[in-house]
Design a protein around this motif. Structure first.
Motif, PDB file in Angstrom:
ATOM      1  N   ALA A  31       0.748  -1.068   0.134  1.00 26.78           N
ATOM      2  CA  ALA A  31       0.089  -0.059  -0.054  1.00 26.78           C
ATOM      3  C   ALA A  31       0.986   1.246   0.178  1.00 26.78           C
ATOM      4  O   ALA A  31       1.831   1.361   0.596  1.00 26.78           O
ATOM      5  CB  ALA A  31      -0.956  -0.210   1.153  1.00 26.78           C
ATOM      6  N   LEU A  34      -2.717   5.068   2.900  1.00 23.03           N
ATOM      7  CA  LEU A  34      -3.696   4.250   3.272  1.00 23.03           C
ATOM      8  C   LEU A  34      -4.341   3.726   1.845  1.00 23.03           C
ATOM      9  O   LEU A  34      -5.481   3.011   2.089  1.00 23.03           O
ATOM     10  CB  LEU A  34      -4.702   5.368   3.921  1.00 23.03           C
ATOM     11  CG  LEU A  34      -4.216   5.790   5.150  1.00 23.03           C
ATOM     12  CD1 LEU A  34      -5.094   6.587   5.681  1.00 23.03           C
ATOM     13  CD2 LEU A  34      -3.906   4.559   6.201  1.00 23.03           C
ATOM     14  N   ASN A  35      -3.778   3.792   0.712  1.00 25.80           N
ATOM     15  CA  ASN A  35      -4.299   3.649  -0.652  1.00 25.80           C
ATOM     16  C   ASN A  35      -3.905   2.130  -0.869  1.00 25.80           C
ATOM     17  O   ASN A  35      -2.503   2.023  -0.893  1.00 25.80           O
ATOM     18  CB  ASN A  35      -4.228   4.354  -1.494  1.00 25.80           C
ATOM     19  CG  ASN A  35      -4.734   5.679  -1.091  1.00 25.80           C
ATOM     20  OD1 ASN A  35      -5.858   5.838  -0.635  1.00 25.80           O
ATOM     21  ND2 ASN A  35      -4.025   6.878  -1.468  1.00 25.80           N
ATOM     22  N   LYS A  36      -4.545   1.207  -1.246  1.00 29.21           N
ATOM     23  CA  LYS A  36      -4.349  -0.385  -1.846  1.00 29.21           C
ATOM     24  C   LYS A  36      -3.273   0.352  -3.218  1.00 29.21           C
ATOM     25  O   LYS A  36      -4.098   1.146  -4.057  1.00 29.21           O
ATOM     26  CB  LYS A  36      -5.167  -0.844  -1.776  1.00 29.21           C
ATOM     27  CG  LYS A  36      -5.764  -1.447  -0.848  1.00 29.21           C
ATOM     28  CD  LYS A  36      -7.109  -2.364  -0.963  1.00 29.21           C
ATOM     29  CE  LYS A  36      -7.644  -2.659   0.404  1.00 29.21           C
ATOM     30  NZ  LYS A  36      -8.898  -3.631   0.129  1.00 29.21           N
ATOM     31  N   SER A  37      -2.547  -0.730  -3.668  1.00 30.26           N
ATOM     32  CA  SER A  37      -1.915  -0.418  -4.822  1.00 30.26           C
ATOM     33  C   SER A  37      -1.900  -1.814  -5.552  1.00 30.26           C
ATOM     34  O   SER A  37      -1.600  -2.833  -4.795  1.00 30.26           O
ATOM     35  CB  SER A  37      -0.735   0.148  -4.960  1.00 30.26           C
ATOM     36  OG  SER A  37       0.479  -0.663  -4.177  1.00 30.26           O
ATOM     37  N   ASP A  92      -8.560  -5.354   5.637  1.00 29.44           N
ATOM     38  CA  ASP A  92      -8.039  -4.287   4.966  1.00 29.44           C
ATOM     39  C   ASP A  92      -7.128  -4.310   3.620  1.00 29.44           C
ATOM     40  O   ASP A  92      -7.179  -3.449   2.916  1.00 29.44           O
ATOM     41  CB  ASP A  92      -7.118  -3.494   6.181  1.00 29.44           C
ATOM     42  CG  ASP A  92      -7.792  -3.173   7.340  1.00 29.44           C
ATOM     43  OD1 ASP A  92      -9.035  -2.949   7.333  1.00 29.44           O
ATOM     44  OD2 ASP A  92      -7.068  -2.736   8.378  1.00 29.44           O
TER      45      ASP A  92
END
Length: 365
Positions: A31, A34-37, A92
């Motif tokens: 990540a 806080l953003n998934k990638s 998450d």
């Protein structure tokens, strides 16, 4: 096959390849904030002219047949290691709870392997700890300079530890070994750590003196020995802070038992001597003379526990005298044992020693 540099067949190593097809592959990546990638990579399918084998292009940092990158696996394991539950981590990061468990075991194994061939510490602490009823005791080797666990192994006898010690790299680097008054550990140090001196642990020496003093007290006054308040005061050093009423009660009790009063005063003098600290040989010489004199008095007494104490202090005289010069003690190792208990409590007990060893080296190493 690497995506950087010369492409080769993973089967025969030939570089005579033909592009058969291309397609897109999606990989979960660590990540960013806080953003998934995710990584979207154009991948080629190749055919080897020499062995006629078909294979897909491979990338650094992504193992074959995997849909996630190695940094993503590390992020999952690290997050769970720092206390986030499996359920929360799985929710998450968009993976299953079983996957979290698998990546976490992988993370612990990698952490353990980092110290696999570490050199033997210069200041080594050795202590025993009970593991399970079936497997018995284990021995902890601690680096007293860094306050970390060097390793743990099953067994506490000289025979059970011999094979492990012989495999320790750079044993000749060890200079000081701190241990409790355990003969198997001392024999092990003398045989296999030729350049190291053995130093007795101050806490265990004090504990031994109190143990034999309480046994002597039971012989002289069994009823008084049962008083919990008196036990607490008799075990403490006379220079400790006492409640005035408690101090007065102790004085009255000792005045009514003259023989016990003499032994109590002797014990306090011995404690002061044991807890002494010196910085050179000249300062230690008068203390050594006093120490040997007190050992002789213990051996010549007619009370069994005091004779046993005198014989033990005589047998360990060199190690105890060295204790005055060195400041390191096995209190560091005892603190690491407390952290090991937390590992066991968190897992509600463990029966597989190898899994326990990997977790200890990850948490305390």
């Amino acid at each position: 096959m690497n995506s950087i540099g010369k492409r080769q067949c993973p089967d025969c190593g030939s570089s005579r390849l033909r592009k058969k097809d291309s397609f897109l592959r999606t990989f979960k990546h660590h990540a960013i904030g806080l953003n998934k990638s995710v990584l979207l990579l154009k991948t080629f399918k190749f055919q080897c002219y020499d062995c006629k084998r078909y294979f897909n292009q491979r990338f650094q940092g992504i193992n074959p047949y995997q849909r996630v990158t190695e940094p993503f696996k590390e992020q999952v394991g690290l997050r769970h290691h720092h206390g986030t539950s499996k359920r929360t981590t799985a929710s998450d990061l968009g993976v299953g709870e079983a996957t979290v468990e698998r990546y976490y075991h992988r993370y612990l194994t990698l952490q353990s392997n980092e110290s696999k061939n570490a050199s033997c510490p210069k200041v080594l602490g050795i202590d025993e700890k009970h593991f399970t009823k079936k497997l018995g005791y284990m021995t902890t080797f601690a680096n007293l300079k860094t306050h970390k666990v060097y390793d743990v192994t099953l067994g506490r006898s000289e025979a059970s530890l011999k094979d492990y010690v012989l495999k320790m790299p750079d044993r000749g680097n060890c200079r000081v070994i701190v241990m409790d008054l355990c003969d198997p550990f001392r024999n092990l140090a003398r045989k296999y750590f030729k350049n190291a001196v053995v130093v007795a642990d101050r806490f265990h020496v004090v504990k031994l003196i109190n143990k034999h003093f309480l046994k002597t007290w039971s012989m002289l006054d069994e009823e008084g020995r049962k008083s919990m308040g008196l036990i607490s005061m008799m075990r403490r050093h006379e220079w400790s802070r006492f409640n005035p009423k408690s101090k007065e009660r102790l004085i009255r009790y000792l005045e009514s038992n003259p023989a016990l009063k003499v032994i109590y005063e002797f014990k306090q003098e011995l404690m002061k001597l044991i807890l002494s600290r010196v910085s050179n040989k000249k300062q230690a010489e008068p203390l050594v003379e006093q120490y040997l004199k007190m050992i002789t008095q213990l051996q010549e007494s007619k009370l069994g526990p005091l004779v046993t104490l005198g014989n033990t202090l005589f047998d360990w005289q060199k190690e105890i005298v060295r204790m005055w010069r060195f400041s390191k003690t096995n209190s560091i190792t005892e603190g690491l044992h407390r952290r090991m208990e937390e590992v066991l409590d968190r897992a509600y007990g463990m029966r597989n020693f190898n899994n326990f060893r990997i977790r200890v080296k990850a948490y305390c190493g």
